[in-house]
Write an enzyme that holds these catalytic residues in place. Structure first.
Site, PDB file in Angstrom:
ATOM      1  N   SER A   1       0.796  -1.234   0.000  1.00 11.53           N
ATOM      2  CA  SER A   1       0.000   0.000   0.000  1.00 11.53           C
ATOM      3  C   SER A   1       0.824   1.278   0.000  1.00 11.53           C
ATOM      4  CB  SER A   1      -0.955   0.008   1.190  1.00 11.53           C
ATOM      5  OG  SER A   1      -2.000  -0.911   0.991  1.00 11.53           O
TER       6      SER A   1
ATOM      7  N   LYS B   1       0.173   3.552  -2.954  1.00  7.78           N
ATOM      8  CA  LYS B   1      -0.952   4.481  -3.132  1.00  7.78           C
ATOM      9  C   LYS B   1      -0.488   5.912  -3.415  1.00  7.78           C
ATOM     10  CE  LYS B   1      -4.466   1.955  -0.454  1.00  7.78           C
ATOM     11  NZ  LYS B   1      -3.829   0.645  -0.390  1.00  7.78           N
TER      12      LYS B   1
ATOM     13  N   ASP C   1      -6.194 -10.131   1.089  1.00  4.21           N
ATOM     14  CA  ASP C   1      -5.291  -9.044   1.433  1.00  4.21           C
ATOM     15  C   ASP C   1      -4.900  -9.177   2.897  1.00  4.21           C
ATOM     16  OD1 ASP C   1      -3.793  -6.742   1.038  1.00  4.21           O
ATOM     17  OD2 ASP C   1      -5.462  -5.400   1.454  1.00  4.21           O
TER      18      ASP C   1
END
Length: 518
Positions: free
Chosen positions: A62, A65, A481
């Site tokens: 992540s 992002k 996830d």
């Protein structure tokens, strides 16, 4: 600030293998654009005896992002440029559709799509393809709060951003990242690899020293919300790029890290793929990343031009390590919380009827409690007879009610104590029209089990545990996830005759999914 206490910082880093036990990792500290510390240890592959190095690439998950948002700002401009495209993408919505800026700031109110894969029957180690992601996201019709009013982590926000960027530019996100971000930042080996099954340069491990470390199996395709693979040296280059461009009013990181607000003007904790934190009065910007077998975290303190990076190929607490490294670099001593003895009146389960969220509290010893509310347990310090707090949550108890506040989320909830026994008449099949998915509940030998069924398959059976009258908990500790959604809260509804008519299913990542009994 004075010079960094390098011996203290080095001592902390050299103790990481003992304090964060796992196969291997890599860390760095950068100040004023120069490398203060760069260190790797352990193995990238235990079976092959392949050593971990600063050049070893790992999924940054992540942390990707912010790079998706960087492409948006650099190639397209302000998020509002894509609002019309988002309206076409989320064409099942009536009122209350979020804007693209809400997606960038995790204020969309959309339920997390990885959490929703659980409700749609996905197997934790199953294959998840791009068309399945669009199938799931495009069927959404509602949000779990009004856009712009609260913060809720949602990977789907950035998956949608990636689709909109590719549609608008006519180019792949991989090419745009390579040209517009990685090349200018001299991130020489960074690359978008959306299919997690294709990455084999380093092995991620699940497990621990009690159960052993096993190679993690991942077969999901992700884009925008994650997918970049990079080495420690690549991430150092990103921090150096941030420092080089710090005085540019239109610099990419300055735009990414600018303060954000909620619709009511309250400061928001997140913007353009970056989390905002504070330590010792200093503002930090950064992000963590997780996938089965992997954990990473980066923090940047613009005021002092210091960055810390932690990358693990196991499921250790990289966020904790990166923050402690930052505190050591800034010369901030460890906090010494003042704790009071726990009053047994805290312990038990508490329900917020409006959201269907449940707070579970149990004694953790030493003036602390373990709280389960979000994706994982929090340790709360009890500061008074009726007050407790963690880094994320503040609790104030008033008899059979707890006032829960999460300032960063702009969230204030009244939690009511659950009293009494749960009735066992909940077995049956339930249907979510929005997800076109079913929940099956069965009773076996007096125990209740549940399974999810949908376009992604049929899940295993999961045990349910009663929390109170018509409130049950269904823990899911492994999903596609990481981290997993945690405990699903099931709040059942009855008609005037006392018959079950439906159930509201939710967790922090995906609240208020309505099912009707078939």
């Amino acid at each position: 600030m004075p010079n960094i206490d390098l011996p203290t910082l080095e001592a902390f880093v050299h103790a990481i293998p003992q304090n964060y036990k796992g196969p291997g990792g890599a860390v760095a500290v950068v100040r004023n654009g120069e490398i203060v510390l760069r260190h790797a240890w352990g193995f990238a592959d235990l079976a092959a005896r392949k050593a971990m190095t600063p050049e070893t690439r790992m999924p940054i998950c992540s942390v990707s992002k912010q790079f998706t948002c960087a492409v948006l700002l650099d190639c397209i401009g302000e998020p509002e440029m894509l609002d019309s495209a988002l309206a076409a993408y989320l064409d099942q919505f009536g009122d209350g559709r979020p804007a693209v800026r809400d997606l960038c700031n995790n204020q969309s109110g959309l339920r997390d799509y990885w959490a929703l894969t659980v409700l749609c029957g996905a197997a934790p180690e199953g294959i998840f393809l791009p068309d399945q992601a669009q199938n799931l996201l495009r069927r959404l019709k509602t949000t779990h709060f009004a856009p712009g009013t609260h913060y809720s982590y949602c990977n789907g926000n950035f998956r949608i951003l990636a689709d909109l960027i590719e549609q608008h530019t006519g180019r792949s996100l991989a090419d745009l990242l390579a040209e517009r971000i990685f090349a200018p930042a001299a991130m020489k080996t960074a690359e978008l690899i959306p299919d997690t099954a294709l990455f084999n340069e380093c092995t991620g491990y699940e497990g621990d020293t009690v159960h052993g470390f096993l190679p993690a199996i991942n077969r999901i395709h992700w884009l925008g919300d994650a997918g970049i693979c990079a080495s420690l040296d690549d991430m150092i280059a990103w921090e150096q790029f941030i420092d080089r461009t710090r005085h540019d009013e239109n610099g990419l990181y300055r735009r990414l890290s600018s303060p954000q607000t909620f619709a009511d003007g309250a400061p928001a904790p997140y913007g353009f793929g970056l989390k905002f934190e504070e330590t010792g009065g200093k503002r930090l910007t950064g992000h963590g990343g997780a996938l089965r077998g992997w954990r990473c975290q980066r923090w940047h303190c613009a005021d002092e031009r210091i960055s810390t990076i932690v990358m693990f190929n196991f499921e250790g607490n990289a966020s904790d390590a990166a923050l402690k490294m930052m505190n050591a670099a800034l010369g901030i001593p460890p906090a010494k919380p003042v704790r009071a003895q726990a009053n047994p009146g805290w312990f038990g389960s508490w329900l917020n009827p409006e959201t269907g969220l449940v707070l579970s509290l149990e004694d953790a010893g030493g003036g602390r409690m373990k709280a389960r509310f979000g994706t994982g347990p929090e340790i709360m310090d009890i500061s008074g007879e009726n007050e407790a707090q963690s880094s994320m949550t503040t609790l104030r108890r008033d008899g059979d009610m707890i006032h829960l506040a999460r300032k960063d989320e702009n969230l204030h909830l009244a939690m009511h104590r659950l009293k009494g026994e749960a009735r066992q008449d909940i077995a049956g099949r339930y249907r979510s029209d929005e997800l076109e998915a079913d929940l099956l509940l069965v009773s076996e030998g007096g125990a209740i089990y549940g399974a999810f069924e949908g376009f992604l398959g049929k899940s295993d059976m999961y045990p349910l545990y009663a929390a109170g009258p018509d409130v049950w908990l269904l823990p899911v500790q492994r999903s596609m996830d990481a981290p997993s959604p945690g405990e699903w809260k099931l709040v059942f509804h009855r008609d005037a005759a006392g018959r079950i008519t439906g159930v509201t299913v939710g967790c922090w990542l995906a609240r208020g999914v309505e099912y009707k009994r078939l």
